[in-house]
Write an enzyme that holds these catalytic residues in place. Structure first.
Site, PDB file in Angstrom:
ATOM      1  N   CYS B  16       0.773  -1.224   0.000  1.00 19.09           N
ATOM      2  CA  CYS B  16       0.000   0.000   0.000  1.00 19.09           C
ATOM      3  C   CYS B  16       0.803   1.271   0.000  1.00 19.09           C
ATOM      4  O   CYS B  16       2.013   1.290  -0.008  1.00 19.09           O
ATOM      5  CB  CYS B  16      -0.848   0.021   1.251  1.00 19.09           C
ATOM      6  SG  CYS B  16      -0.807  -1.493   2.161  1.00 19.09           S
ATOM      7  N   ASN B 249       2.248  -0.734   5.864  1.00 11.56           N
ATOM      8  CA  ASN B 249       2.566  -0.978   4.466  1.00 11.56           C
ATOM      9  C   ASN B 249       3.644  -2.047   4.472  1.00 11.56           C
ATOM     10  O   ASN B 249       4.781  -1.783   4.856  1.00 11.56           O
ATOM     11  CB  ASN B 249       3.079   0.308   3.822  1.00 11.56           C
ATOM     12  CG  ASN B 249       3.617   0.074   2.421  1.00 11.56           C
ATOM     13  OD1 ASN B 249       3.398  -0.985   1.842  1.00 11.56           O
ATOM     14  ND2 ASN B 249       4.334   1.040   1.885  1.00 11.56           N
ATOM     15  N   GLY B 250       3.255  -3.225   4.103  1.00 11.07           N
ATOM     16  CA  GLY B 250       4.262  -4.283   4.109  1.00 11.07           C
ATOM     17  C   GLY B 250       3.625  -5.635   4.269  1.00 11.07           C
ATOM     18  O   GLY B 250       2.453  -5.818   3.962  1.00 11.07           O
ATOM     19  N   MET B 497      20.879 -27.133 -14.309  1.00  6.79           N
ATOM     20  CA  MET B 497      19.722 -27.709 -15.008  1.00  6.79           C
ATOM     21  C   MET B 497      18.621 -27.984 -13.975  1.00  6.79           C
ATOM     22  O   MET B 497      18.808 -27.807 -12.787  1.00  6.79           O
ATOM     23  CB  MET B 497      20.071 -28.996 -15.761  1.00  6.79           C
ATOM     24  CG  MET B 497      21.198 -28.867 -16.773  1.00  6.79           C
ATOM     25  SD  MET B 497      20.963 -27.582 -18.027  1.00  6.79           S
ATOM     26  CE  MET B 497      19.711 -28.314 -19.068  1.00  6.79           C
ATOM     27  N   GLU B 911      18.694 -12.846 -18.791  1.00  3.21           N
ATOM     28  CA  GLU B 911      18.954 -11.614 -18.052  1.00  3.21           C
ATOM     29  C   GLU B 911      20.291 -10.972 -18.372  1.00  3.21           C
ATOM     30  O   GLU B 911      20.706 -10.053 -17.689  1.00  3.21           O
ATOM     31  CB  GLU B 911      18.845 -11.870 -16.557  1.00  3.21           C
ATOM     32  CG  GLU B 911      19.901 -12.813 -16.005  1.00  3.21           C
ATOM     33  CD  GLU B 911      19.919 -12.757 -14.482  1.00  3.21           C
ATOM     34  OE1 GLU B 911      19.949 -11.650 -13.940  1.00  3.21           O
ATOM     35  OE2 GLU B 911      19.892 -13.829 -13.857  1.00  3.21           O
ATOM     36  N   LYS B 962      15.372 -21.764  -8.658  1.00  7.78           N
ATOM     37  CA  LYS B 962      15.815 -21.160  -7.402  1.00  7.78           C
ATOM     38  C   LYS B 962      15.015 -19.905  -7.094  1.00  7.78           C
ATOM     39  O   LYS B 962      15.583 -18.825  -6.971  1.00  7.78           O
ATOM     40  CB  LYS B 962      17.309 -20.854  -7.448  1.00  7.78           C
ATOM     41  CG  LYS B 962      17.730 -20.153  -8.735  1.00  7.78           C
ATOM     42  CD  LYS B 962      19.194 -19.744  -8.708  1.00  7.78           C
ATOM     43  CE  LYS B 962      19.580 -19.165 -10.045  1.00  7.78           C
ATOM     44  NZ  LYS B 962      20.925 -18.690 -10.119  1.00  7.78           N
ATOM     45  N   CYS B1127      22.869 -30.498 -25.915  1.00  6.02           N
ATOM     46  CA  CYS B1127      23.020 -30.664 -24.467  1.00  6.02           C
ATOM     47  C   CYS B1127      22.758 -32.115 -24.095  1.00  6.02           C
ATOM     48  O   CYS B1127      21.792 -32.716 -24.548  1.00  6.02           O
ATOM     49  CB  CYS B1127      22.036 -29.746 -23.748  1.00  6.02           C
ATOM     50  SG  CYS B1127      21.804 -30.151 -22.007  1.00  6.02           S
ATOM     51  N   CYS B1133      26.865 -26.771 -15.976  1.00  9.18           N
ATOM     52  CA  CYS B1133      26.851 -25.414 -16.538  1.00  9.18           C
ATOM     53  C   CYS B1133      27.634 -24.453 -15.652  1.00  9.18           C
ATOM     54  O   CYS B1133      28.254 -23.526 -16.130  1.00  9.18           O
ATOM     55  CB  CYS B1133      25.430 -24.893 -16.678  1.00  9.18           C
ATOM     56  SG  CYS B1133      24.249 -26.093 -17.264  1.00  9.18           S
ATOM     57  N   CYS B1138      31.162 -27.263 -20.083  1.00 11.07           N
ATOM     58  CA  CYS B1138      30.210 -27.994 -20.913  1.00 11.07           C
ATOM     59  C   CYS B1138      30.937 -28.581 -22.128  1.00 11.07           C
ATOM     60  O   CYS B1138      31.493 -27.834 -22.937  1.00 11.07           O
ATOM     61  CB  CYS B1138      29.102 -27.065 -21.362  1.00 11.07           C
ATOM     62  SG  CYS B1138      27.961 -27.831 -22.513  1.00 11.07           S
TER      63      CYS B1138
END
Lengths: 486, 1507
Positions: B16, B249-250, B497, B911, B962, B1127, B1133, B1138
């Protein structure tokens, strides 16, 4: 695990062999010793794959990455423990296995595979040297008795496994020595008999009783066996050789390879062969028919017997040097394999079909062959076509037929047991159980001719089934099953 | 909801905007209320609305009781009020249904009477409902106020206490009596001081709805406001805030544990101010049916009313991070340590405003994860809110501007008329009692306990040890993969993997009980923490002994045995077991069951140990030791977790839980997850004796290469588990072990309700499963191996096969056969081989592996294949997984991109950024551009140009392998190329933080979505979530935050590197998450506006069909595509080795890559063909038709393994019927961005610069509601000019006022923004080349460098540009900066965190934990007082004095700063340059320095060579 970058740093290396010229003077093993440092590097090449295809490729399901890692760490106790936990006789397979594991080694996708078989042999020998392998006498006996018929690799493996869980095991061997094919089939230069004897001694110390010259169905009554034992496992091998029904086959000098090899093994063991029965290659032009391992053994043996010449022929075409599209990694590749025996001198020819044995005075003098071509039919099967006007002859005064085995011997034991056979003449089983109560079968007798490593696997798996049969539940390992299975 | 689906309301979250306005001298006025409401309305963007735009999630205001107004209004109704403060007002929701309402009223009147009050009368609260949305109105209660007077004269405090008793008693009793009133009868406040007006409203509806709030007579000296953004969608008026004392707020992450602990603490309550009878009427204090905030409010209330100052209460409940803080005063640390023995932290991100009507204050959690800004004006107006500028004030009147700092409290005492600083306040509170002395007197350390003469058991060796290992389920893999590495390295082992083994309940291998428990994790609604880089807020502190009355404080309260961490050695355990001490008594319970009772044996044993535990605690034993040591022939060990949970819950049920601590001596405790589950179900200390003995064995067997001895190995192991535990806590956003204990942050997967009710009560379990007998059977398999089946046989440990495929091990979907077949099928383009492969994957009749394997398609009318929509339509729906360039090689990455572009599907950048060279199509028509650009927490290479080269922007909230964790790309994988693309230094490791530092809550996510839609208005925004219980409500929240698509990832998805315990034990398979998300979205009428996507171990057309039927219209395939590229599941990895060139950057290995785009294309064709075949079989013509038709599935009843017999998968395939007009699939678009006036004006004015290369200048006024200013225009620049942008200062704009969040976010090169005023959070986030300048309002009189000017998380992920800040910045300044040069005059905690490039010149103080995780760039800190060394996290950096080159750089930047901002500070520093420069420290990341020097020397060598 091991050395993550080992495969990038080290190439594949095997121990050197003795000079072919000098080694054919005796029947000793041909491999020289391998330095510890080199072995360590070879073990370091193992990548400890997330999906170890080698482990799948091995008929025993040996935990290959684990023992490689232990060798890399020079932890011999660990290595031996891992290896012997899945393989009763790595000292055999480490010497004579064609190593399907190496064919499926992941490193083999783009580099020479890890020297798994060599490492296996080193672990086994180290284990004996360091006393890591001791006869393991079971503390308690179950009171159940098992007869193992046949003392080849399958029978020995079954016996060892069954004994380990406390069953009383008697092994019956119709010959005068234990070991079956290991003793009589494989030449000493590939597997010295002391190695087999060392194992047998161990097994005796563990409490297994070996009865030689005991041919069940012949000099021992089948019914007695069935009476005396709680379970019987038939491991008599696939002993009926495939013959070639061509004119002249009956000529003197045309023999089955196994007859030739067995004699030589007996000789090396110090037995005497009657002169009139002897099949020897000395000073002869030897023709080996069949390009497989048995054929190759005939080549090595012939050279040791000082044949004048050795030629080996094969019906199939000369295989390529590398894998093709038909057998991509990790499948077993049909490629040209050059054995140590070939190195010792031999002419090899392919795509030849035997038409006639010609002889003089009842003795073979030459063989008539025709070239063949192999083509693929529409449904993907190989088809053989003889090449017109390609007939040729090759002189020979000893022809050794090494084109495989058909099935176990039926007369005697199998007939008397009355076990059902499959359409190839092998013993029909379901999970190693034959059609006859408390009779089991394992090895080539059940599976058809195969590798020693398969025989050991069969013996182990059958032992588990037998143990379950005897006790209701088994604590023996199975290669596809976890002990923790719920 | 109907209860048949997967939706569970307990997983709702909210978050909030909050704030207050107060008159410091306590003068009531209308202004205060109006200002507060204005402020609230200006934070509308922090609130949420559902499918019905006019139904808010809730808004409210707390004010002082307006006596004159009530007096006059009540007179109108016909009753007279006594003097001010002599009566109480109950603000009440009554059911709208009149009969029920009157029943409630009758009861209420009775209680009023019985509790000694006189009812003065009722007043109906006038409301105006014409703006309120339909959804809210459908459950609108009637608001009434009741007025009561106590029969006797009493003090104001006593009156407040009695009113509280009345309210709590009435609420509870009426709910018990008429259960249907649970949501419709509710006393919001009952007080003589304050009153709350709140409801299921939007911020702008609050005032019109309650007409009282517009009345001129309604005045107050303080007003607290709150606007709610909830992920939930079922409206509840009572959940609106503020509550009676707080506005929150939380998110309290540990709420389940806190509520459970309160249950037993409540029975011990004693207080001189309350009678025992009153205390009983107050019960229960907490209730798991209420929201976390509401429970917190209730605890605050009771602690406050019992006599503690509110600040004291706040310090108890939300303590600062005191354990590792060397700078904290001793008294304060002692205060916290003392209070830790009676109250565990209510842990989680929290900004809390609180008031008791006389004073008003605010506090922030230890990690500072919520923004809170305040200011005071010269006319005594104090304004605090989540955003600066929400209430515009005359800047010339501002005396100072500040922000709440992590763990700090800020109080304005309206009676004293002054602000009390955190320091003064806490000093006062901490010295009220001699806490330090008390601790010394009563606290004990375990190592000081006397050693008993009783002998310890000798360690096991040889076969005896192996037997025990077997009994407790050890495998050789546990030794090799888990224990060995932990004992030698002191760290948790990594893997890569995804997990493709069966779920525990499907596995045919005897399972550890913990395997049935999946760790929960934070996503969207609260942030995970970086337990490594932010170690200072984390704690493993634990203590043993009884907790006493929390309403009192005596020296005896801290009689506890203290533990620095919960893992105890055999020797320490022995001391506890044999303790002889006046205050401590230990009782050992033997956790074993008789093996001859194969049925019922385990449950009987559980019942008997529970009885024993209850008896022991009642007898006064305060240490309950649960031990399985006595397992032997005839007696099998009870799984420690089962015994622990059972004892924990039976003590809770009996309300005696807090009287004793549970200690575990367990043979079955080996890996982190085992410890985490035990702690989560109440254990306080754990002795993993088998693990310790096994480690000794490894040492004896010379397992370790480098001569590690037993002592060191054990220490390493304990360290590794400790680190692992912190990671487990932190992934849920929990900082302390104390609050994790008993918090049950797990979902049970495959455990029957019966077992859960008894041992794990409160844990979500949705598919049923194992009974007690079943669990016993799993233990007995191991028991039998050891004791029953020929015990003399020498046994080998099983191989495990979980982390690596093994023949005798666990089943894996990808195994030698399936990998081979898939590769061959695609290489040969042979669908018959694909079918063989698919058959092997799909047919799990022998060994079920996935939940979907348990489903069958129903018989339905088929249609010819030709009627099914063409393959091309299906191919468009495919995406590949987000795998970064860095984790996989360029070859592997670009091959996927080419393949996906060929089939018009979408590949995902991952990413790690993307090389701009790939944005251009190749001559042959192939395109290496990834259609999806991912925005992850590391923000590597996230520039405006990157964002504009995408058709989809994916916000990665979590990763299946993860979730809740960050990542690390080790330095050896960062080559020159990757360094360039990621804007970092080659060879230097890169860290992705666990949270997005601009997403700590749902409203923050809404903001990032808004930012991204500005950054690329053409792209669709997708939010990637990971399946867990409650993901449905989060998906609904994401829909409300206006994302276009949501991806539900299965927890079994892949990774380039992850701790093994995370890979296996966190999150759920997609079947559950997807079904829950679909069901919830349909029910909340949000489904049609969203695209729902799923991924995780999708391998075949059958998988796609099931995903579609469960609600997904798009699918991601990653691992299978990699396998096609070559693969072979090395799972290496993370080691860069690899061997097939897929997941490596080693140039030699990359050469071995053999993948081909064509082969990848073949895979997707096979999958689409396969799906079409199933569509035809089931009679679906199109995917849209098929989406969500879960009715076409049934559960396969023919699977006859005993473990499967109690499973109930029906909730997964429960089909929800959409409301009329709604669809099961995506059928409409999200509402476009509001026509943001300012952004469009900027765009218009900037046009000549972008299109004609002219220079434009302009001035604008700006408000906090103007968010992401400059982002839209930057998109225009990028679209036209790519990354090179415009010429410097082409767009030179000035703004005046308080800028909203994300000012200058992703601003492109060529922009110069000058801001006179101040700015909120995310200033300059993702800056892509622009120049930002900010200085205070020229009229303001405060000293800039002592006042806050920009909010938290400025320059997050910024890649280039420069900025000059004439004032102080908030927390996490320059987090993940990779190229911006910036000058600032002071900053909060965690400055320059994870920075990898750029320069930060800091002219003032830094907060704590400066430079944590900083691996690149340089910070220059002006540190005349030499404070930096205590504030800096030295893990990765070192200090230097600036060299001449650096000195020149610093001077240049300060001169620019002066030039741009006219900074007084800059002027004075430059004036005394010689002394100034001496006080500068260069903060240099060690790796960065090495890399830069190496590069320099290489260059030199090259020059020499070429010269």
């Amino acid at each position: 695990m091991g050395k993550p970058t080992g495969f990038l740093e080290f190439g594949r290396e095997l121990p050197a062999s003795r000079d072919p010229k000098s080694r054919i003077e005796d029947s000793k093993e041909i491999q020289l010793e391998f330095e510890a440092e080199k072995l360590n590097k070879q073990a370091a090449r193992c990548m400890d794959c997330g999906v170890p295809f080698c482990h799948k490729g091995c008929p025993l399901g040996n935990n290959i990455p684990e023992f490689n890692d232990a060798v890399y760490k020079e932890n011999w106790g660990e290595a031996a423990k891992v290896l012997f936990s899945t393989n009763n006789f790595p000292e055999f397979t480490g010497r004579i296995c064609p190593a399907p594991c190496e064919a499926s080694c992941v490193l083999g996708i783009n580099k020479p595979p890890v020297t798994i078989e060599q490492i296996e042999k080193e672990i086994a020998e180290k284990a004996f040297d360091l006393g890591l392998i001791q006869p393991n006498v079971p503390k308690n006996r179950t009171g159940k008795k098992v007869a193992v018929i046949g003392s080849g690799p399958a029978g020995l493996a079954a016996a060892a496994q069954l004994n380990s869980v406390g069953h009383t095991v008697n092994v019956y061997e119709r010959d005068n020595r234990i070991g079956g094919l290991l003793t009589y089939g494989i030449p000493d230069f590939k597997l010295e008999k002391r190695v087999v004897e060392r194992r047998i001694t161990h097994m005796r110390q563990e409490g297994i009783v070996f009865k030689t010259n005991a041919n069940i169905g012949d000099n021992v009554k089948t019914a007695d066996i069935l009476d005396q034992y709680d379970a019987v496992v038939v491991c008599t091998g696939s002993t009926v050789p495939r013959d070639m029904p061509v004119p002249g086959r009956e000529l003197d000098g045309v023999h089955f390879a196994m007859d030739f090899l067995t004699q030589e093994n007996r000789r090396v063991c110090g037995e005497k062969i009657k002169r009139e029965d002897a099949i020897v290659a000395t000073d002869k032009h030897v023709l080996v028919i069949g390009g497989g391992d048995t054929g190759s053994d005939c080549v090595g043996t012939s050279n040791r017997q000082k044949a004048k010449s050795v030629t080996q022929i094969e019906l199939l075409e000369k295989p390529p040097l590398e894998r093709g599209e038909k057998d991509p990694w990790p499948l077993w590749p049909v490629v040209l394999r050059t054995s140590s025996s070939h190195e010792e001198g031999c002419e090899r020819k392919w795509a030849l079909n035997t038409k006639v044995f010609h002889g003089k005075n009842g003795k073979v003098t030459c063989i008539e062959l025709v070239e063949v071509e192999w083509t693929l039919t529409k449904n993907g099967k190989q088809k053989m076509v003889e090449v017109e006007n390609s007939t040729k002859t090759i002189a020979c005064d000893l022809a050794l037929v090494a084109i495989g085995f058909l099935h176990p011997q039926r007369t005697g034991l199998l007939d008397q047991l009355g076990v059902e056979l499959d359409n190839r003449g092998n013993i029909l089983c379901e999970d190693y159980r034959t059609s006859v109560d408390k009779v089991f079968a394992a090895g080539d007798a059940r599976r058809g001719q195969s590798l020693v490593v398969w025989a050991i696997s069969e013996g182990r798996e059958a032992a588990r089934t037998i143990d379950e049969f005897l006790m209701g539940v088994s604590v023996l390992e199975s290669k596809n099953r976890s002990l923790l299975r719920v | 909801m109907n209860g048949k689906t997967l939706y569970t309301p307990q997983h709702e979250h909210d978050s909030c905007g909050i704030g207050f306005v107060a008159h410091l001298k306590g003068k009531p006025s209308r202004d205060i209320i109006d200002d507060a409401i204005t402020m609230l309305q200006n934070m509308e963007h922090r609130g949420g609305t559902g499918a019905d735009e006019n139904s808010g999630d809730g808004a409210g205001i707390l004010i002082q009781i307006p006596h004159r107004f009530f007096k006059e209004e009540c007179a109108k109704v016909g009753f007279k009020l006594p003097a001010a403060n002599k009566y109480g007002v109950g603000m009440t929701f009554f059911p709208s249904e009149s009969v029920l309402r009157e029943k409630c009223r009758k009861e209420l009147n009775k209680y009023i009477r019985n509790l000694g009050f006189k009812l003065l009368g009722y007043r109906i609260v006038p409301t105006e409902k014409n703006t309120v949305g339909q959804t809210a109105l459908s459950v609108e209660p009637i608001s009434e106020q009741f007025f009561v007077q106590f029969k006797d004269e009493t003090t104001p405090e006593a009156l407040e206490r009695r009113l509280c008793v009345l309210r709590k008693y009435a609420n509870r009793t009426i709910h018990e009596l008429y259960t249907q009133t649970l949501d419709s009868f509710y006393v919001s406040t009952c007080s003589a001081k304050t009153i709350v007006y709140k409801g299921q409203l939007t911020t702008s509806q609050l005032k019109p709805y309650f007409t009282d709030l517009s009345d001129q007579r309604v005045v107050s000296a303080l007003a607290l406001v709150h606007s709610r953004f909830s992920t939930n969608t079922s409206p509840k008026w009572k959940l609106a805030q503020p509550f009676r004392y707080i506005a929150h707020n939380g998110e309290i992450n540990t709420i389940q544990g806190n509520v459970n602990w309160m249950k037993s603490k409540a029975t011990l309550l004693k207080n001189s101010l309350f009678t025992q009878e009153e205390l009983e009427l107050l019960l229960p204090i907490c209730d798991s049916n209420r929201s976390d905030s509401s429970n917190l409010d209730n605890v605050v209330e009771v602690l406050t009313l019992s006599g503690r100052p509110m600040a004291h209460v706040m310090m108890m409940l939300i303590p600062e991070a005191w354990e590792g803080n060397g700078q904290m005063s001793q008294e304060k640390r002692e205060f916290y340590e003392y209070h830790a023995s009676m109250m565990e932290p209510w842990d989680g991100p929290a900004s809390i405003c609180f008031t008791d009507g006389k004073m008003v204050g605010a506090t922030l959690d230890r990690n500072g994860l919520r923004p809170s800004r305040y200011l005071l004006t010269s006319d005594d107006k104090l304004v605090m809110s989540s955003e600066a500028g929400a209430l515009p004030v005359d800047q010339s009147k501002v005396l100072f501007k500040g922000r709440l700092e992590p763990g700090k409290i800020f109080i304005a005492d309206l009676e004293q008329g002054r602000i009390i600083s955190d320091e003064e306040l806490k000093n006062d509170i901490c010295t009220r009692q001699p806490y330090g002395k008390w601790l010394q007197r009563s606290g004990l350390k375990i190592k000081n306990l006397p050693i008993s003469k009783e002998k310890m058991l000798p360690p096991l060796t040889g076969h005896a040890l192996e037997d025990r290992q077997l009994l407790f389920g050890y495998t050789t893999e546990d030794l090799k993969v888990l224990l060995g590495p932990m004992a030698s390295e002191g760290k948790e082992p990594l893997g890569s993997m995804g997990a493709d083994t069966p779920l525990a309940v499907l596995s045919q291998h005897s399972q550890h009980l913990s395997n049935y428990f999946k760790q929960s994790f934070a996503q969207v609604s609260n942030p995970p923490i970086d337990s490594i880089r932010e170690r200072m807020v984390m704690s493993l502190f634990s203590s043993l002994g009884a907790t006493r009355n929390i309403l009192g404080e005596t020296p005896g309260h801290c009689t506890k045995i203290k533990l620095a961490q919960p893992i105890i050695s055999n020797q320490k355990l022995h001391r506890i077991k044999t303790i002889k001490h006046a205050d401590f008594k230990c009782h050992t319970i033997h956790a074993v069951f008789y093996t001859d009772e194969r049925e019922g044996g385990l449950e009987n044993a559980i019942e008997s140990i529970c009885r024993e535990a209850i008896f022991a605690v009642k007898e006064g034993f305060n240490l309950i030791l649960i031990s399985d040591r006595s397992a032997k022939e005839g007696m099998a060990p009870i799984p420690s977790l089962l015994a622990c949970g059972a004892v924990h819950h039976c003590l809770i049920e009996n309300k005696i839980r807090s009287r004793a601590s549970i200690v575990i001596e367990g043979g079955d405790i080996c890996e982190t997850h085992h410890f985490a589950t035990l702690l989560g179900y109440g254990a306080a200390a754990i002795n993993p004796y088998m693990a310790l003995e096994t480690i000794e064995q490894l040492v004896r067997d010379r397992y370790f290469n480098k001569g590690v001895d037993a002592v060191e190995a054990e220490k390493n192991y304990v360290d590794a588990i400790g680190k692992g535990l912190l990671k487990v806590f932190s992934k849920m956003g929990i900082s302390t072990l104390q609050s994790y204990q008993g918090a049950q942050i797990f979902e049970a997967l495959g455990i029957s309700t019966h077992v859960v009710e008894k041992c794990f009560k409160g844990t979500t379990t949705r598919i049923e499963g194992m009974s007690f007998d079943d669990l016993a059977r799993e233990v007995l398999v191991r028991y039998d191996l050891v004791y029953k089946l020929r015990p003399t046989k020498e046994k080998n440990l099983p191989v495990g096969g979980v982390y690596q495929w093994k023949q005798r091990g666990e089943f894996h979907l990808f195994n030698p056969e399936t990998i081979h077949l898939l590769q061959q099928a695609c290489r040969k383009n042979d669908i018959s081989v694909y079918r063989e492969y698919a058959k092997k994957i799909n047919d799990q009749s022998e060994q079920a592996c996935t939940l979907r394997s348990m489903f069958l398609f129903k018989e339905r009318a088929s249609i010819p294949l030709s009627e099914v929509e063409p393959k091309a339509n299906i191919l468009k729906r495919f995406a590949t997984g987000a795998m970064s360039f860095g984790s996989i090689s360029y070859e592997a990455h670009s091959t996927l991109a080419i393949a996906m572009n060929r089939i018009k599907g979408r590949s995902n950048s991952g990413e790690g950024g993307e090389d701009e060279a790939r944005f251009v199509k190749k001559e042959n028509g192939d395109w290496e551009r990834s259609a999806i650009k991912q925005i992850a927490s590391g923000r590597f290479g996230v520039t405006i140009n990157y964002l504009n080269n995408a058709i989809e922007l994916q916000i990665k909230m979590a990763q299946g392998a993860k979730p809740g964790e960050g990542g690390q790309l080790p330095g050896h994988k960062v080559d020159d190329w990757i360094g360039r693309v990621r804007h970092s230094t080659p060879g230097v490791g890169l860290i992705s933080p666990p949270p997005h530092h601009d997403i700590y809550s749902i409203e923050d996510l809404a903001q990032l979505i808004f930012d991204l839609k500005n950054a690329n208005p053409k792209a669709r925004v997708n939010v990637k979530l990971v399946s867990e219980a409650g993901v449905g409500t989060i998906a609904a929240g994401v829909a409300k935050a206006k994302a276009d698509a949501v991806l539900i990832s299965g927890a079994d998805g892949g990774t380039g590197a992850s701790p093994l315990s995370s890979l296996r034990h966190t999150g759920l398979p997609w079947e559950l998450g997807l079904a829950e998300a679909h069901q919830t979205l349909v029910q909340s009428r949000l489904r049609g506006r969203m695209v729902l996507q799923t991924d995780g171990q999708i391998r075949t057309g059958r998988d796609l069909a099931i995903a579609t039927l469960l609600g997904a219209e798009e699918w991601g395939v990653a691992t299978a595509a990699l396998v096609v590229e070559g693969c072979i599941m090395m799972r290496k990895c993370h080691t860069n080795t690899c061997p097939v060139g897929v997941a490596t950057q080693n140039p030699e290995l990359r050469k071995l890559f053999t993948g081909k785009a064509d082969e990848v294309v073949n895979l997707f064709h096979f999958l689409a063909d396969d799906l079409r075949r199933i569509m035809a079989q089931l009679g679906f013509k199109t995917v849209n038709e098929m989406v969500g038709q879960a009715n076409a599935l049934k559960v396969n009843e023919n699977l006859n393994h005993w473990k499967l017999k109690n499973l109930n998968l029906k909730p997964i395939i429960e089909q929800v019927v959409p409301a009329k007009g709604d669809t099961h699939h995506n059928s409409s678009k999200q509402k476009p961005l509001d026509k943001d006036v300012l952004a469009n004006r900027i765009r218009e004015i900037a046009k000549p610069a972008i299109e004609k290369g002219k220079t434009v200048k302009a001035e604008f006024s700006i408000l906090n509601i103007d968010r992401a200013v400059g982002t839209l225009v930057s998109s225009d620049i990028a679209q036209k000019h790519g990354s090179k942008g415009l010429a410097e200062n082409s767009i030179d704009f000035k703004f005046k006022g308080s800028a909203g969040q994300s000012f200058g976010a992703f601003a492109a090169k060529g922009i110069r923004f000058e801001l006179e005023g101040e700015s909120n959070d995310y200033f300059g986030k993702g800056l892509s080349g622009a120049t930002l300048v900010v200085y205070p309002d020229r009229k303001s009189k405060f000293v800039p460098h002592k006042n806050i000017i920009v909010g938290n998380v400025a320059f997050y992920g910024a890649t280039s540009g420069d900025a000059y800040i004439n004032g102080v910045a908030g927390e996490r300044f320059c987090v993940r900066n990779s190229g911006v040069k910036v000058v600032v005059e002071g900053l909060g905690d965690h400055g320059c965190e994870y920075m990898t490039g750029g320069r930060a010149v800091i002219l003032g103080a830094t907060g704590r934990n400066f430079a944590a995780g900083m691996s690149g760039g340089i910070a220059y800190v002006f540190d005349p007082k030499d404070e930096l060394s205590t504030n800096c996290n030295m893990e990765l950096v070192e200090f230097e004095s600036p060299n001449s080159e650096q000195e020149a750089e610093i001077k240049d930047l300060i001169e620019k700063h002066l030039e741009q901002t006219n900074s007084v500070l800059a002027k004075s520093l430059l004036k005394n340059w010689k002394s100034t420069i001496k006080a500068f420290k260069t903060v240099m990341p060690t790796d960065f320095k090495r890399a830069v020097e190496a590069k320099k020397s290489n260059q030199k060598k090259e020059e020499l060579a070429h010269g």
